[in-house]
Design an enzyme around this catalytic site. Structure first.
Site, mmCIF file in Angstrom:
data_model
loop_
_atom_site.group_PDB
_atom_site.id
_atom_site.type_symbol
_atom_site.label_atom_id
_atom_site.label_comp_id
_atom_site.label_asym_id
_atom_site.label_seq_id
_atom_site.Cartn_x
_atom_site.Cartn_y
_atom_site.Cartn_z
ATOM 1 N N VAL A 16 0.933 -1.111 -0.092
ATOM 2 C CA VAL A 16 0.121 -0.062 0.143
ATOM 3 C C VAL A 16 0.908 1.350 0.165
ATOM 4 O O VAL A 16 0.450 2.191 -0.636
ATOM 5 C CB VAL A 16 -0.961 -0.114 1.216
ATOM 6 C CG1 VAL A 16 -1.610 1.361 1.213
ATOM 7 C CG2 VAL A 16 -1.592 -1.197 1.004
ATOM 8 N N ALA A 17 1.972 1.008 0.786
ATOM 9 C CA ALA A 17 2.797 2.313 0.859
ATOM 10 C C ALA A 17 3.638 2.622 -0.412
ATOM 11 O O ALA A 17 3.989 3.799 -0.731
ATOM 12 C CB ALA A 17 3.821 2.157 1.982
ATOM 13 N N GLU A 27 -1.872 5.224 -4.256
ATOM 14 C CA GLU A 27 -3.225 4.730 -4.567
ATOM 15 C C GLU A 27 -4.007 5.921 -4.915
ATOM 16 O O GLU A 27 -5.360 5.900 -5.279
ATOM 17 C CB GLU A 27 -3.717 4.033 -3.270
ATOM 18 C CG GLU A 27 -3.992 4.629 -1.906
ATOM 19 C CD GLU A 27 -2.570 4.786 -1.659
ATOM 20 O OE1 GLU A 27 -2.552 5.297 -0.067
ATOM 21 O OE2 GLU A 27 -1.702 4.164 -1.732
ATOM 22 N N ASP A 84 -8.971 29.785 -37.781
ATOM 23 C CA ASP A 84 -9.823 30.580 -38.923
ATOM 24 C C ASP A 84 -9.275 31.995 -38.677
ATOM 25 O O ASP A 84 -8.604 32.166 -37.764
ATOM 26 C CB ASP A 84 -11.363 30.632 -38.410
ATOM 27 C CG ASP A 84 -12.107 31.117 -39.454
ATOM 28 O OD1 ASP A 84 -11.599 31.446 -40.554
ATOM 29 O OD2 ASP A 84 -13.590 31.075 -39.049
ATOM 30 N N ASP A 115 -16.493 28.115 -36.329
ATOM 31 C CA ASP A 115 -17.816 28.858 -35.764
ATOM 32 C C ASP A 115 -19.104 28.441 -36.353
ATOM 33 O O ASP A 115 -20.200 28.686 -36.049
ATOM 34 C CB ASP A 115 -17.514 30.457 -35.636
ATOM 35 C CG ASP A 115 -17.220 30.876 -37.289
ATOM 36 O OD1 ASP A 115 -17.442 30.113 -38.097
ATOM 37 O OD2 ASP A 115 -17.024 32.072 -37.036
ATOM 38 N N ASP A 118 -18.788 23.453 -39.906
ATOM 39 C CA ASP A 118 -17.259 23.341 -39.384
ATOM 40 C C ASP A 118 -17.443 22.380 -38.239
ATOM 41 O O ASP A 118 -16.437 21.760 -37.995
ATOM 42 C CB ASP A 118 -16.963 24.704 -38.603
ATOM 43 C CG ASP A 118 -16.423 25.663 -39.346
ATOM 44 O OD1 ASP A 118 -16.112 25.496 -40.632
ATOM 45 O OD2 ASP A 118 -16.550 26.720 -39.197
ATOM 46 N N GLU A 159 11.203 3.021 0.086
ATOM 47 C CA GLU A 159 10.460 2.159 1.110
ATOM 48 C C GLU A 159 10.778 0.462 0.916
ATOM 49 O O GLU A 159 11.286 -0.098 1.843
ATOM 50 C CB GLU A 159 9.064 2.497 1.651
ATOM 51 C CG GLU A 159 8.998 3.835 2.093
ATOM 52 C CD GLU A 159 7.369 4.183 1.963
ATOM 53 O OE1 GLU A 159 6.707 3.261 1.523
ATOM 54 O OE2 GLU A 159 7.241 5.389 2.008
ATOM 55 N N ASN A 200 3.281 6.502 5.068
ATOM 56 C CA ASN A 200 2.326 6.815 3.697
ATOM 57 C C ASN A 200 1.282 7.734 3.779
ATOM 58 O O ASN A 200 1.181 8.590 2.872
ATOM 59 C CB ASN A 200 2.085 5.217 3.346
ATOM 60 C CG ASN A 200 0.982 5.366 2.117
ATOM 61 O OD1 ASN A 200 1.682 5.483 1.129
ATOM 62 N ND2 ASN A 200 -0.469 5.063 2.429
ATOM 63 N N THR A 258 2.903 11.272 3.886
ATOM 64 C CA THR A 258 3.737 11.847 2.568
ATOM 65 C C THR A 258 2.755 11.608 1.153
ATOM 66 O O THR A 258 2.648 12.458 0.358
ATOM 67 C CB THR A 258 4.729 10.878 2.092
ATOM 68 O OG1 THR A 258 4.426 9.408 1.927
ATOM 69 C CG2 THR A 258 5.946 11.125 3.146
#
Length: 868
Positions: free
Chosen positions: A262-263, A267, A309, A577, A581, A645, A670, A673
Site C-alpha cells: 500500500v505504501a 493509491e 480561422d 464557428d 465546421d 521504502e 505513507n 507523504t
C-alpha cells in the site's frame, strides 16, 4: 437576457409579440427549467463505498481485520487512520471535481433567441417556456419542441433523435424537435413542449444514469498502477519471505508485506488526476476558455498544430466596409468606428453607390443592436460580415428598417457553399421584382477587379442585381448586372503576431485557414509573420506539408486538412464557428469553437473561446502542459518514496537492520507523504518557459522523458541516506528503527519541496542562458511578450503548509508518548533529531542541485521539460 433590435429582413407579416416577461416567469415557475434529466448526484455513502472498494484499500481493510482479530490494536488503529484519511481526501477531491465540472457545464449552456414583450432577446435555453416564440437560423440547436410558424428552406439534422444522418426538410405547421440542428434556412416557431416532456428529454431520461468513463490519461495511469502494484506485490513477497526466513513471525511479516504494498503504490493517483483535470479546466475559464470535456484538458498539452480561422480569432471580429467600388470603377473610402452607423463615405452618394449599398442591405439577414448597459457599443446581431453591410448602408444615408420595409423579401436562396453566393428576391415599390445576389467575386464574374482590394488585406464581396417583371427563381437567377465590390476590413488583433511567435517558440505549427481570396489570406499571413513573399498559399488540403496559409477553403475541406495533419503525426487543434465546421471540429484532436459562433459548433467542440481570441488557445495549451507536468511531478515524488521504502525493507536486513520498519510506521509515513503534500503538488504553477519548449509526444509513456530514471535515482538517494542513518544509529547504540522511521519520512517530504517548480531566481538564470543560446536567429523578431507565457513562479503556499504539517506530525511520532505507543517508536534526543533532520535534507538537496545544473546546461531544450 440580451435585448436585440428587431429587423431580420423577412417579408412575413408583423410577428406576434410572443410572451410577456411576466408570463414567461410564471410558466417557468410552473413547468420548471427547460433542461433534460441530469444524472443523479452521487450520495456521500456511494462516494465512500467507491473509495473503499479500491483494491489497495481493500487490502488495508483486510489487514485491519486480521490485526484486530489478533489483538494488535496499535497497528489496527494506524491502518484505520490511513483508510479514513485517504477516503476523506478521495471524497473531497471527487466533490471538488464534480463542482468544477458543474460550473463548466453552466458556462457552456446553450442560448435561444425568443420574443418577449415584442422584442427579440437572447436567453439561456433553460429559460425557454411553453408558448415562447423562438427564432432559428442555420447552426442553431432547437431548444425545445416547436410548432413552426415560419420556415424558409429549412432543413434539420435529426440524427440526435432518429439516428438518420440525412437532412430532413420541415415546413410551416411541422414540428421541430428539441436537440435537432438547423442545417440550412431559417424559421420561427411556438414552443409546445420543454424539458423532460420534449422529444430529447424523453430519450435522455432513458440514459440519465450513464456516467462518463475515465479519460485516456486516467486509463494509462490505471494501467501503470496495476503494473506498479504487481511489482510491489512481488517485492513485498520477497520481503515477507526474507523476514520469515530470518525468524520473524509469519503474521507480522504478512502485515508488513501488505503495508509495504500500500505504501509503495500511489493509491491516490486517480483522484489526484481527476482533481487536476477538473480544476485545470476550471482555471481555463478565467482565461475565457471553457473546456467541455475533461480529456481535452490533457490533450491540450500535446498539441503540435493549430489550424485557425481568421475572422474574429486572429482578427478583432469588428468588420466594417472600408472601400466600395461601383460598377463604373469609382472607388469610395468609408470611415467609421465598428458597427456604429455614424460614418463618412468619400465621393458623395451617387445613385450607383446607393444601389450597391441597398443591395448589400437587402440580401442580408443581420441587424444591429444599439448600445445598452450590458454593451456600450453598437454590435452585430447575426453574421458579422452581413452586419458590416448594414452599417455600410446606414453610412451611405439609408435607413435599414425603412429600406427593408419598402423592398420586402418574397423569396430567397440561402448562402450555398457550392455556388458561394446568397440570393434574395424583393417586391419593388412599382410592383416588379428586385433580385439580388452577393458572394465571392469569382462566383459573380468580378475576380480581376477584386485582386487589388484583396491585396490590401480586405475581404471582398461582389454584388449583382436585376429588376424583373416576374418573380425569378432565386436558385438560378439570370440577367444579373454587376453593382460593384465592397472591401471589408477586420483588423488583425494587436496581440496576434506575438501569439504566432509564441506558438513557434512552443514548437506548435500555426496554420491560417480561411475562405477568403488568396491575396487577402497572404496579406494577413504576412502581418502575422507566418507567410512571406514566395511562400505558397494553399488552395488544397494536399498542401498541408508545405503551406501555412490556406485560402478559398470550404468547410468540408477543413476536415481533409485535419486528416492530412493527423496522418503526419500531428495533434491538431482546429477552430471553427459555423454549422459546416462541426465535422472538422469533431475530427480534430481538439475542436475549438468561437463563443460567438453557432450553437452546433459550440456543442461539437472540446473547447469554447468565450472571447474568440486565439491567445486563449495558447493560454489553454499552457494550462494543459502545466497539468501534465504536475502529474509527472506527483509521480516522481510518490513513486520514488515507494521505491525507497521497498529498498529499505529489502536491503535493511543485509545491513544489519533486521526489521527496518514496523507495519504501523510504514503506514504512518505513507499517510503523511501521499496525503496532503501529494495533492498539493498538483497546484504547482507552470514551469518557467513552459511555452518555450516543444510539445510532448502523445505516444510517450507517462514515465517517459527520463521520469522513470529520475524515480529510480531519487528513490535510491532516499534509501541510501535512510540506511546509512540507520546503520550509524545501530552502531552508536541509538534507537535505530526510530531513526530510520524519522529520516525516511522527512527525506520524502524534502523531495516534495525539491521537485517544485523553480523559483524566480532560477527562472531568471534560465532566461539569461536561453537568450544567449537563441542568438537572434529567429525569422520573426518582435518585442511583444505573450501574456499566456508569463512565468508565474509564486510560492505554492498549499504545498508549503502541507509539508509543514506533515513534518510536525512525523517528528511527533518519536516525541509524543501516545503516538510512540501507537507506532512502536522510541524517543530521540535533540542532537539525534537535528542530525536526522540534517541527513534527511540530502536527497532533496541533491535533486534541487541536479535540476539547477540541468537548467544551466539547457537540458530542457530537448522538449521533455517538466519535472522528469
Amino acid at each position: 437576457m440580451t435585448p436585440l433590435r428587431s429587423g431580420t429582413g423577412t417579408s412575413t407579416p408583423p410577428r406576434p409579440p410572443g410572451l410577456t416577461r411576466a408570463q414567461a416567469a410564471a410558466r417557468l415557475a410552473a413547468d420548471g427549467p427547460n433542461t433534460v434529466a441530469a444524472p443523479p448526484r452521487r450520495r456521500l455513502g456511494t462516494r465512500i463505498a467507491h473509495q473503499l472498494t479500491d483494491p489497495l484499500v481493500a487490502l488495508l481493510l483486510a489487514a485491519a481485520v486480521v490485526t484486530g482479530a489478533l489483538g494488535d490494536y496499535p497497528d489496527t488503529a494506524i491502518i484505520a487512520l490511513v483508510v479514513i484519511v485517504n477516503t476523506a481526501i478521495g471524497v473531497a477531491q471527487e466533490v471538488r471535481a464534480d463542482r468544477a465540472i458543474a460550473a463548466l457545464d453552466r458556462l457552456a449552456a446553450p442560448t435561444a433567441r425568443v420574443v418577449r414583450d415584442g422584442t427579440d432577446v437572447v436567453v439561456p435555453a433553460a429559460e425557454v417556456v411553453r408558448d415562447d416564440l423562438v427564432h432559428l437560423e442555420a447552426g442553431d440547436i432547437v431548444p425545445a419542441d416547436l410548432r413552426l410558424t415560419v420556415a424558409h428552406h429549412l432543413q434539420l439534422d435529426e440524427s440526435a433523435l432518429t439516428g438518420e444522418s440525412l437532412p430532413v426538410a420541415r415546413a410551416v405547421g411541422d414540428e421541430a424537435y428539441a436537440g435537432t440542428v438547423v442545417l440550412t434556412g431559417r424559421a420561427a416557431g411556438v414552443v409546445s413542449r420543454t424539458g423532460p416532456a420534449s422529444a430529447l428529454g424523453r430519450i435522455t431520461a432513458l440514459v440519465a444514469t450513464t456516467r462518463p468513463g475515465p479519460t485516456p490519461l486516467q486509463r494509462r495511469l490505471a494501467g501503470l498502477g496495476r503494473i506498479l502494484g504487481l511489482t510491489a506485490v512481488v517485492l513485498s513477497t520477497v520481503v515477507f519471505a526474507a523476514g520469515v526466513a530470518g525468524g520473524r513471525p509469519v503474521l507480522d511479516m504478512a502485515i508488513t508485506a501488505v503495508s509495504l504494498v500500500v505504501a509503495a503504490v500511489p493509491e491516490s493517483l486517480p483522484a489526484v488526476v481527476t482533481l487536476a483535470l477538473a480544476l485545470g479546466a476550471h482555471r481555463m475559464t478565467r482565461a475565457h476558455a471553457v473546456a467541455r470535456r475533461l480529456p481535452a484538458v490533457e490533450t491540450l498539452g500535446s498539441v503540435t498544430a493549430v489550424a485557425s480561422d481568421k475572422t474574429g480569432t486572429l482578427t478583432e471580429g469588428r468588420m466594417a466596409v472600408r472601400q466600395a467600388v461601383t460598377a463604373d470603377g469609382t472607388v469610395h473610402t468609408v470611415t467609421g468606428a465598428g458597427y456604429d452607423p455614424a460614418g463618412e463615405v468619400s465621393g458623395g452618394r451617387p445613385a450607383a453607390l446607393l444601389a450597391l449599398a441597398r443591395a448589400g442591405l437587402l440580401c442580408n439577414d443581420a441587424a444591429l443592436a444599439p448600445p445598452s448597459p450590458e454593451n456600450p457599443q453598437w454590435s452585430a446581431i447575426g453574421d458579422p460580415l452581413e452586419a458590416a453591410l448594414v452599417t455600410f448602408a446606414a453610412r451611405c444615408g439609408l435607413d435599414p428598417d425603412a429600406e427593408r420595409a419598402a423592398w420586402p423579401r418574397v423569396a430567397e436562396r440561402p448562402f450555398d457553399q457550392a455556388t458561394r453566393r446568397m440570393t434574395t428576391v424583393h417586391a419593388t415599390p412599382d410592383g416588379r421584382y428586385l433580385v439580388v445576389s452577393k458572394g465571392a467575386p469569382e462566383a459573380m464574374g468580378m475576380e480581376s477587379a477584386a485582386r487589388e482590394l484583396a491585396a490590401a488585406g480586405l475581404r471582398v464581396l461582389a454584388l449583382a442585381a436585376a429588376v424583373l417583371p416576374d418573380p425569378p427563381d432565386p436558385a438560378d437567377p439570370a440577367q444579373l448586372c454587376p453593382l460593384g465590390l465592397v472591401g471589408i476590413g477586420d483588423p488583425v488583433r494587436d496581440t496576434a503576431p506575438a501569439i504566432a511567435e509564441a506558438f513557434e517558440r512552443a514548437g506548435i505549427r500555426l496554420l491560417l485557414v480561411t475562405g477568403d481570396h488568396p491575396a487577402t489570406a497572404a496579406a494577413v499571413g504576412e502581418n502575422l509573420g507566418i507567410w512571406r513573399a514566395g511562400d505558397p498559399v494553399g488552395l488544397d488540403p494536399g498542401q498541408a506539408d508545405t503551406a501555412q496559409v490556406f485560402a478559398r477553403i470550404q468547410p468540408e475541406q477543413k476536415l481533409d486538412i485535419v486528416a492530412a495533419l493527423q496522418a503526419r503525426g500531428h495533434v491538431v487543434a482546429m477552430t471553427g464557428d459555423g454549422v459546416n465546421d462541426a465535422p472538422a471540429l469533431r475530427r480534430a484532436d481538439i475542436g475549438v469553437a468561437m463563443g460567438s459562433g453557432t450553437e452546433v459548433a459550440r456543442q461539437a467542440a472540446d473547447l469554447v473561446l468565450v472571447d474568440d481570441n486565439l491567445a486563449t488557445v495558447a493560454a489553454a495549451i499552457r494550462e494543459g502542459r502545466r497539468i501534465y507536468d504536475n502529474i509527472r511531478r506527483f509521480l516522481r515524488y510518490s513513486l520514488s518514496g515507494g521505491a525507497a521504502e521497498i529498498a529499505v525493507m529489502l536491503l535493511g536486513p543485509f545491513a544489519g537492520l533486521a526489521v527496518p520498519l514496523l507495519p504501523a510506521q510504514i503506514l504512518w509515513i505513507n499517510l503523511l507523504t501521499h496525503g496532503l503534500p501529494g495533492v498539493a503538488l498538483g497546484a504547482e504553477p507552470a514551469e518557467p518557459g513552459v511555452m518555450r519548449r516543444p510539445p510532448r509526444s502523445p505516444r510517450e509513456s507517462v514515465l517517459g522523458g527520463g521520469l522513470a530514471r529520475a524515480v529510480l535515482g531519487t528513490g535510491a538517494l532516499i534509501a541510501a541516506v535512510t540506511l546509512a542513518a540507520g546503520v550509524s544509529a545501530h552502531r552508536a547504540g541509538l534507537p535505530w528503527q526510530s531513526v530510520v522511521f524519522l529520516v525516511l519520512g522527512l527525506a520524502q517530504l524534502g523531495v516534495a519541496l525539491a521537485v517544485r517548480v523553480p523559483r524566480d531566481g532560477d527562472h531568471r538564470r534560465t532566461k539569461r542562458s536561453g537568450r544567449a543560446r537563441k542568438g537572434g536567429t529567429r525569422r520573426v523578431a518582435r518585442t511583444r511578450t505573450f501574456p499566456g507565457d508569463a512565468d508565474r513562479t509564486a510560492a505554492n503556499n498549499s504545498l508549503l503548509a502541507a509539508v509543514a504539517v506533515s513534518v510536525v506530525l512525523q517528528v511527533a511520532g518519536v516525541l509524543v508518548p501516545p503516538l510512540r505507543a501507537l507506532l512502536g517508536t522510541e524517543p530521540l534526543g535533540p542532537v539525534t533529531l537535528i542530525a536526522c533532520a540534517a541527513v534527511a535534507t540530502l536527497p532533496g538537496l541533491a535533486v534541487h542541485l541536479a535540476a539547477r545544473a540541468r537548467s544551466r546546461k539547457g537540458d530542457d531544450s530537448d522538449g521533455r521539460g517538466g519535472p522528469g
